[in-house]
Every structure is written in structure tokens, then in C-alpha cells.
Design an enzyme around this catalytic site. Structure first.
Site, PDB file in Angstrom:
ATOM      1  N   MET A 188      -3.395  81.918 -60.776  1.00  0.00           N
ATOM      2  CA  MET A 188      -4.402  82.258 -59.779  1.00  0.00           C
ATOM      3  C   MET A 188      -5.516  83.135 -60.348  1.00  0.00           C
ATOM      4  SD  MET A 188      -3.766  80.516 -57.118  1.00  0.00           S
ATOM      5  CE  MET A 188      -4.989  81.252 -56.032  1.00  0.00           C
ATOM      6  N   VAL A 236       2.085  77.378 -59.342  1.00  0.00           N
ATOM      7  CA  VAL A 236       1.148  78.414 -59.738  1.00  0.00           C
ATOM      8  C   VAL A 236       1.705  79.800 -59.412  1.00  0.00           C
ATOM      9  CG1 VAL A 236      -0.153  78.419 -57.546  1.00  0.00           C
ATOM     10  CG2 VAL A 236      -1.331  79.012 -59.676  1.00  0.00           C
ATOM     11  N   CYS A 237       1.375  80.781 -60.266  1.00  0.00           N
ATOM     12  CA  CYS A 237       1.673  82.183 -59.991  1.00  0.00           C
ATOM     13  C   CYS A 237       0.410  82.966 -60.356  1.00  0.00           C
ATOM     14  CB  CYS A 237       2.904  82.667 -60.756  1.00  0.00           C
ATOM     15  SG  CYS A 237       2.721  82.694 -62.558  1.00  0.00           S
ATOM     16  N   ARG A 238       0.525  84.222 -60.703  1.00  0.00           N
ATOM     17  CA  ARG A 238      -0.667  85.013 -61.006  1.00  0.00           C
ATOM     18  C   ARG A 238      -1.280  84.599 -62.344  1.00  0.00           C
ATOM     19  NH1 ARG A 238      -1.600  89.772 -63.649  1.00  0.00           N
ATOM     20  NH2 ARG A 238       0.609  90.188 -63.815  1.00  0.00           N
TER      21      ARG A 238
END
Length: 111
Positions: free
Chosen positions: A89, A61-63
Site C-alpha cells: 500500500m 497486499v499489506c503495507r
């Protein structure tokens, strides 16, 4: 190359042996992250591969999903079982999934 992906709501609340790998930078992590996630920034990943469990399924996961898609491709090409978390996120927070932060006195948030 197709990147295996799941929606945020498909990531189990209890990971049970699976790993949620957060590849955002330190300031993003500190502002708010998923409880129990493993934090290795994308910029440090190549030098920290030894910290990843070889036999676990990884959710990356990232932004918003861009960096994590690239990391997912890289990990799968190098022998891991990795899946990108679509929307990252931002969607995690928007759907009410739990967040914890490292900034004292501040509400956890995704930046």
C-alpha cells in the site's frame, strides 16, 4: 520458494472478478485502503479462509509487501491462486492509486 508477484501498476483498476486481499491490521485498514478490497488481517486469516472465493485470482497486499508475501505463499500452498503486490500500500499511495479511509474527517493515508 518463489512468491508470484506483480507491481502495483499491474493490478487492474477494475478487478473484474479478481479479489484484492488486504492483510493489514484494523488500524492500518481504517487509515486508508484500496476501494473494493477485502480486509482479512494476517493474524485472522487461518480462521477466516471460508471468506475467500475459491475460484478467484487473489492479489494480496499489506503495507510494504512482507506480510502479503507470506500470506501469498500460504494461500498458494493451500489451493488458492494468489499473487503478492510488490511494495504494498505504500507504493499504491505513492503512485496515486485511489484510497478510501474509515476515519471521519481524515484524509485517507497509508500508515
Amino acid at each position: 520458494m518463489t512468491v508470484p508477484s506483480v507491481e502495483v501498476n499491474e493490478v487492474p483498476a477494475e478487478l473484474g472478478g479478481k479479489v484484492l486481499l488486504d492483510v493489514r491490521e484494523a488500524d492500518e485498514w481504517a487509515a486508508g485502503h484500496a476501494p473494493g478490497a477485502l480486509h482479512i488481517p494476517m493474524s485472522e486469516l487461518a480462521g477466516r479462509l471460508g471468506e475467500l472465493p475459491a475460484d478467484s485470482e487473489l492479489y494480496v497486499v499489506c503495507r510494504s509487501g512482507g506480510r502479503s508475501a507470506r500470506v501469498t505463499q500460504y494461500l498458494n500452498a493451500n489451493g488458492w491462486d494468489a499473487t503478492n503486490v510488490d511494495g504494498g500500500m505504500q507504493v499504491w499511495q505513492a503512485t496515486g492509486r485511489p484510497l478510501v479511509g474509515e476515519v471521519e474527517g481524515a484524509e485517507p493515508e497509508v500508515v
